[in-house]
Scaffold this motif. Structure first.
Motif, short mmCIF file in Angstrom:
data_model
loop_
_atom_site.label_atom_id
_atom_site.label_comp_id
_atom_site.label_asym_id
_atom_site.label_seq_id
_atom_site.Cartn_x
_atom_site.Cartn_y
_atom_site.Cartn_z
N ASP A 176 -8.25 -7.64 8.49
CA ASP A 176 -7.94 -8.45 9.75
C ASP A 176 -7.58 -7.31 10.84
O ASP A 176 -8.07 -7.62 11.96
N LEU A 177 -6.47 -6.63 10.92
CA LEU A 177 -5.79 -5.86 11.77
C LEU A 177 -5.98 -4.26 11.64
O LEU A 177 -5.43 -3.50 12.45
N ASN A 178 -7.10 -3.87 11.01
CA ASN A 178 -7.57 -2.63 11.28
C ASN A 178 -8.25 -2.47 12.54
O ASN A 178 -8.78 -3.35 13.20
N PRO A 179 -8.50 -1.18 13.02
CA PRO A 179 -8.95 -0.91 14.45
C PRO A 179 -10.58 -1.41 14.32
O PRO A 179 -11.17 -1.81 15.03
N VAL A 180 -11.02 -0.98 13.02
CA VAL A 180 -12.26 -1.61 12.69
C VAL A 180 -12.28 -2.21 11.54
O VAL A 180 -12.22 -1.78 10.37
N PRO A 181 -12.31 -3.70 11.55
CA PRO A 181 -11.98 -4.47 10.51
C PRO A 181 -12.91 -4.56 9.47
O PRO A 181 -12.48 -4.62 8.28
N ARG B 146 -8.90 2.19 3.73
CA ARG B 146 -7.79 2.44 4.59
C ARG B 146 -7.02 1.19 5.29
O ARG B 146 -7.91 0.41 5.51
N ILE B 147 -5.71 1.44 5.44
CA ILE B 147 -5.18 0.21 6.22
C ILE B 147 -4.01 0.75 7.25
O ILE B 147 -3.50 1.75 6.94
N GLN B 148 -4.25 0.10 8.54
CA GLN B 148 -3.55 0.78 9.65
C GLN B 148 -2.30 -0.01 9.88
O GLN B 148 -1.19 0.81 10.27
N GLN B 149 -2.07 -0.96 9.35
CA GLN B 149 -0.85 -1.89 9.25
C GLN B 149 -0.84 -3.01 8.40
O GLN B 149 -1.88 -3.29 7.94
N ALA C 264 1.04 -1.26 0.00
CA ALA C 264 -0.10 -0.08 0.15
C ALA C 264 1.02 1.29 0.08
O ALA C 264 1.44 1.67 1.33
N GLU C 265 0.96 1.78 -1.16
CA GLU C 265 1.93 3.01 -1.18
C GLU C 265 1.14 4.23 -0.39
O GLU C 265 1.77 4.99 0.23
N ASP C 266 -0.17 4.26 -0.53
CA ASP C 266 -0.87 5.21 0.10
C ASP C 266 -1.87 4.50 0.92
O ASP C 266 -2.61 4.01 0.66
N ALA C 267 -1.64 4.48 2.47
CA ALA C 267 -2.32 3.69 3.25
C ALA C 267 -3.47 4.26 3.57
O ALA C 267 -4.46 3.49 4.10
N THR C 268 -4.11 5.45 3.12
CA THR C 268 -5.29 5.91 3.24
C THR C 268 -6.11 5.74 1.94
O THR C 268 -7.40 5.87 1.80
N GLN C 269 -5.37 5.27 0.95
CA GLN C 269 -6.24 4.97 -0.28
C GLN C 269 -5.61 3.71 -0.94
O GLN C 269 -4.81 3.62 -1.84
N VAL C 270 -6.27 2.47 -0.53
CA VAL C 270 -5.64 1.29 -1.16
C VAL C 270 -6.96 0.67 -2.02
O VAL C 270 -7.99 0.49 -1.53
N ALA D 210 3.18 0.54 5.36
CA ALA D 210 3.79 1.17 6.32
C ALA D 210 2.84 1.49 7.47
O ALA D 210 3.30 1.65 8.67
N GLY D 211 1.53 1.57 7.11
CA GLY D 211 0.44 2.05 8.09
C GLY D 211 0.33 3.36 8.50
O GLY D 211 0.58 4.24 7.67
N GLY D 212 -0.87 3.34 9.23
CA GLY D 212 -1.44 4.62 9.63
C GLY D 212 -2.30 5.08 8.99
O GLY D 212 -2.77 6.29 9.39
N GLY D 213 -2.99 4.48 8.17
CA GLY D 213 -4.12 5.00 7.25
C GLY D 213 -5.36 5.32 7.94
O GLY D 213 -6.11 6.27 7.51
#
Length: 268
Positions: free
Chosen positions: A95-100, A120-123, A68-74, A148-151
């Protein structure tokens, strides 16, 4: 005599317990997760039910970038064109998003062949799509996305624009007909909405929660979708549909948790 009675009582109690255990309904054994995600069994029970009959399927095809080059837009595409059963429901999660949970899609007067949506992807995480067939069984496709995460906790670009309200609710898109005489309709549409996840300080959750596709002519509902906070801001939706009266146009209806209704007509 007392020893014999105690032994008989223990034997009777053991037999009763054995009978109770064997009378319990059998639960289907879950297949092993090839990606060994720690959330595999938990999310299956959470979204599909504790007693769900689950199998891996290569006919549920998930397409994402490997990183994911942009973790906010996958970009995510769920390709069901080879799925051999009637599709009753599609549920996707990360699986590992705060809200999956990402979305739940239910076809009604249309058959869904493809659905796509940015998320979005968090990690780094495994992404799942589960499809329920006409017998109630679930067919699961999975893919792993490095990130890289943080999305999910990054502030939206929309929120930093003081004029964001001027474009709020705008819909850009169109209907397309497949080439080569193939029956069906492709709807590609982007909706301007901040889709705030509620995970950024002092910015409450503000996201589209429901989407409906209806035939313009008779208001018949073709499909409905429930969305969660893992969807990206200004979401881009793509649907490949097969349905009757394809030339009548499609009405798009969206509602967010603030009570805003967004409506757009595509085609005729």
């Amino acid at each position: 005599m007392a020893i014999r009675m105690h032994a008989a009582l223990r034997r009777c109690t053991w037999l009763l317990a054995l009978g109770w255990l064997t009378s319990l309904p059998a639960t289907a054994a879950l297949p092993e997760d090839p990606f060994r995600s720690p959330m595999w069994e938990y999310n299956l029970a959470r979204y599909l039910g504790a007693d769900a009959a689950v199998r891996h399927s290569d006919t549920v095809v998930i397409k994402t970038p490997p990183f994911a080059e942009d973790a906010t837009q996958v970009p995510l595409t769920v390709d069901l064109s080879a799925f051999p059963h009637e599709i009753k429901e599609v549920i996707t999660w990360v699986d590992l998003n705060p809200v999956p949970h990402l979305f739940t899609l239910r076809p009604e007067a249309a058959e869904i062949r493809t659905v796509a949506l940015n998320f979005r992807i968090q990690q780094a995480s495994t992404v799942r799509a589960a499809v329920r067939d006409e017998q109630g069984g679930w067919h699961v496709g999975s893919v792993h996305v490095e990130a890289a995460g943080g999305g999910c906790t990054a502030p939206s670009a929309t929120a930093s624009n003081p004029d964001w309200a001027d474009s709020f609710g705008q819909v850009r898109g169109a209907l397309f007909s497949p080439v080569g005489g193939v029956t069906g309709t492709r709807l590609k549409v982007q909706v301007m909405h901040p889709m705030d996840s509620g995970m950024v300080g002092n910015i409450p959750r503000f996201n589209i929660e429901t989407l409906e596709l209806r035939q313009t002519a008779n208001q018949q509902r073709l499909a409905s979708m429930a969305l969660s906070e893992s969807a990206s801001e200004n979401p881009l939706f793509v649907f490949d549909l097969e349905h009757d009266a394809q030339q009548s146009g499609i009405l798009l209806l969206l509602r967010d948790n603030g009570g805003n209704l967004i409506e757009s007509r595509m085609g005729i």
